[in-house]
Design an enzyme around this catalytic site. Structure first.
Site, mmCIF file in Angstrom:
data_model
loop_
_atom_site.group_PDB
_atom_site.id
_atom_site.type_symbol
_atom_site.label_atom_id
_atom_site.label_comp_id
_atom_site.label_asym_id
_atom_site.label_seq_id
_atom_site.Cartn_x
_atom_site.Cartn_y
_atom_site.Cartn_z
ATOM 1 N N SER A 1 0.615 -1.177 -0.004
ATOM 2 C CA SER A 1 -0.033 0.051 -0.040
ATOM 3 C C SER A 1 0.745 1.250 0.007
ATOM 4 O O SER A 1 0.343 2.258 -0.399
ATOM 5 C CB SER A 1 -0.962 0.010 1.142
ATOM 6 O OG SER A 1 -0.201 0.053 2.212
ATOM 7 N N HIS B 1 -5.417 -4.899 0.002
ATOM 8 C CA HIS B 1 -5.429 -3.716 -0.541
ATOM 9 C C HIS B 1 -5.701 -4.156 -2.100
ATOM 10 O O HIS B 1 -5.627 -3.188 -3.091
ATOM 11 C CB HIS B 1 -3.995 -2.839 -0.777
ATOM 12 C CG HIS B 1 -4.069 -2.120 0.590
ATOM 13 N ND1 HIS B 1 -4.528 -0.976 0.880
ATOM 14 C CD2 HIS B 1 -3.157 -2.385 1.601
ATOM 15 C CE1 HIS B 1 -4.325 -0.442 2.179
ATOM 16 N NE2 HIS B 1 -3.368 -1.375 2.615
ATOM 17 N N LYS C 1 -11.960 -1.880 3.702
ATOM 18 C CA LYS C 1 -11.243 -1.086 2.637
ATOM 19 C C LYS C 1 -12.413 -0.972 1.507
ATOM 20 O O LYS C 1 -13.348 -0.358 1.511
ATOM 21 C CB LYS C 1 -9.786 -1.400 2.427
ATOM 22 C CG LYS C 1 -8.930 -1.161 3.411
ATOM 23 C CD LYS C 1 -7.540 -1.504 3.103
ATOM 24 C CE LYS C 1 -6.717 -1.041 4.034
ATOM 25 N NZ LYS C 1 -6.623 -1.565 5.589
#
Length: 408
Positions: A190, A218, A249
């Site tokens: 990330s 991610h 996320k």
């Protein structure tokens, strides 16, 4: 007597002295208006800002399907889960969500945790309890939660240079052939936005008899035909033994999970203190996550729009001479290289331009690698990008920060 207060104050002053002390932005997200938010200043006044650093990559935390599912769950089941799953039972939507997640990653089973951090720490610690003599091989840029889980397990561990399969193979070759082994790595990293060679790592694991543990936090929702992550995109889901992901996320809610063979999940469920001794996710969260996953699986156009927005912002930064770092993913990191300058630019972007992006300083990145990390979403418009690039261009000159050569 020991001066406890002084010790705590010294710890805080150390962080301040290094220029990396954080002050939280008081933000109120407004339903249906992401990425816009309302910031409350210290004096009580308010300012409209555009959020450029959210990990709610696709805005699913504001999606009508998700909000409707969460509201219905509260109406039907109330607010809390009532305790641990072992004692208080399991919410129906949690069972359905685990089934959906397992199918998404083409695994037999999945197990929910209260966060992605807990999923990593608990699972990696527990694997070392279940597999005596386990040797863990960990990428040098793995997330803090993976590092914590590997350390807590207490088994032999080796750190290989980031995404360096030659180094990994040398370490595997030196290990006893009959010892159990685990390769722990991420797909999308990330901070730099680079992506691991999944197929190459899997090939090494097969050659040297190792299990694979892949963190896709991610990547889940963002890559692959149905959004199951880079492993789906690369066609190697069957070569990953344990997939770990987050619900906080791209899925837009909160929580974490692993997906694997049923016997692996059952063993972790039965042994992991981070699962056994904590209150489970409430029904509103599991219902919202279930609605989000089902929507993401059916809407690849969200992923296409997300990639386009990231590519566009990178190109606009580069054209303005803003030092955007190379990134093959949706992460858009801009190098600053100094913690004081990094925070100063971040503060001025917020106060003067209504742009909210947090400075990324040590220990998240090495000293000298301080940066601003932008995460454009499909909801970030061209006009928002125009304002952002203009503000960055102005501040780069004002703060005398190094630029890239200007595009021709």
């Amino acid at each position: 007597m020991f001066d406890y207060q002084a010790a705590f104050q010294t710890a805080v002053e150390q962080v301040k002295g290094e220029g990396r002390y954080r002050v939280f932005a008081d933000l109120k997200r407004v339903r249906g208006q992401f990425p816009k938010a309302i910031r409350r200043r210290a004096d009580g006044s308010e300012q409209e800002v555009v959020v450029w650093c959210s990990n709610d990559y696709l805005g699913m935390g504001q999606h009508p399907d998700v909000l409707a599912a969460m509201t219905a769950a509260i109406d039907q089941a109330g607010a809390g889960a009532g305790g641990t799953r072992n004692i208080s039972g399991t919410t129906r939507s949690a069972v359905d969500l685990e089934g959906e997640l397992a199918a998404w990653h083409q695994k037999e089973a999945a197990l929910l945790f209260t966060s992605g951090y807990v999923a990593n720490e608990a699972t990696l610690t527990t694997l070392q309890r279940i597999l005596p003599g386990l040797i863990v091989f960990s990428d040098s840029l793995n997330h803090a939660s993976m590092i914590a889980g590997i350390r807590n397990g207490g088994c032999e561990r080796h750190i290989f240079a980031h995404n360096d399969l030659e180094h990994l193979e040398a370490l595997l070759q030196a290990a006893p052939a009959d010892a159990p082994k685990l390769i722990a790595f991420e797909s999308v990293y990330s901070m730099d936005g680079d992506i691991a060679d999944l197929a190459g790592t899997i090939a090494l694991a097969k050659t040297y008899g190792a299990m694979t543990y892949l963190d896709e936090v991610h990547a889940v929702g963002l890559y692959g035909a149905t959004g199951a992550g880079v492993a789906e995109r690369d066609g190697v889901l069957d070569g990953i033994d344990i997939v770990e992901c987050t619900l906080g996320k791209a899925i837009g809610v909160m929580g974490g999970y692993i997906a694997a063979d049923a016997v692996i999940v059952d063993a972790v469920r039965s042994w992991a203190a981070g699962f056994i001794f904590t209150t489970s996710l409430p029904p509103a969260l599991t219902a919202g996550a279930l609605a989000s996953v089902r929507h993401l699986k059916a809407h690849p156009e969200l992923r296409e729009a997300h990639q386009e927005r990231a590519a566009t912002l990178k190109a606009r930064f580069a054209a303005a001479g803003i030092p955007v770092l190379p990134s093959v993913s949706h992460i858009v990191p801009v190098h600053v290289g100094d913690p004081v300058h990094c925070k100063m630019i971040s503060d001025m972007l917020l106060e003067e331009h209504g742009v909210y992006v947090q400075p990324i300083n040590y220990p998240t990145v090495p000293k000298g690698a301080e940066r601003l990390r932008f995460t454009p979403s499909p909801n970030h418009t061209d006009a928002m990008m125009d304002d952002l690039v203009a503000a960055m261009d102005k501040l780069w000159t004002r703060c005398n920060v190094a630029r890239l050569p200007m595009a021709a």
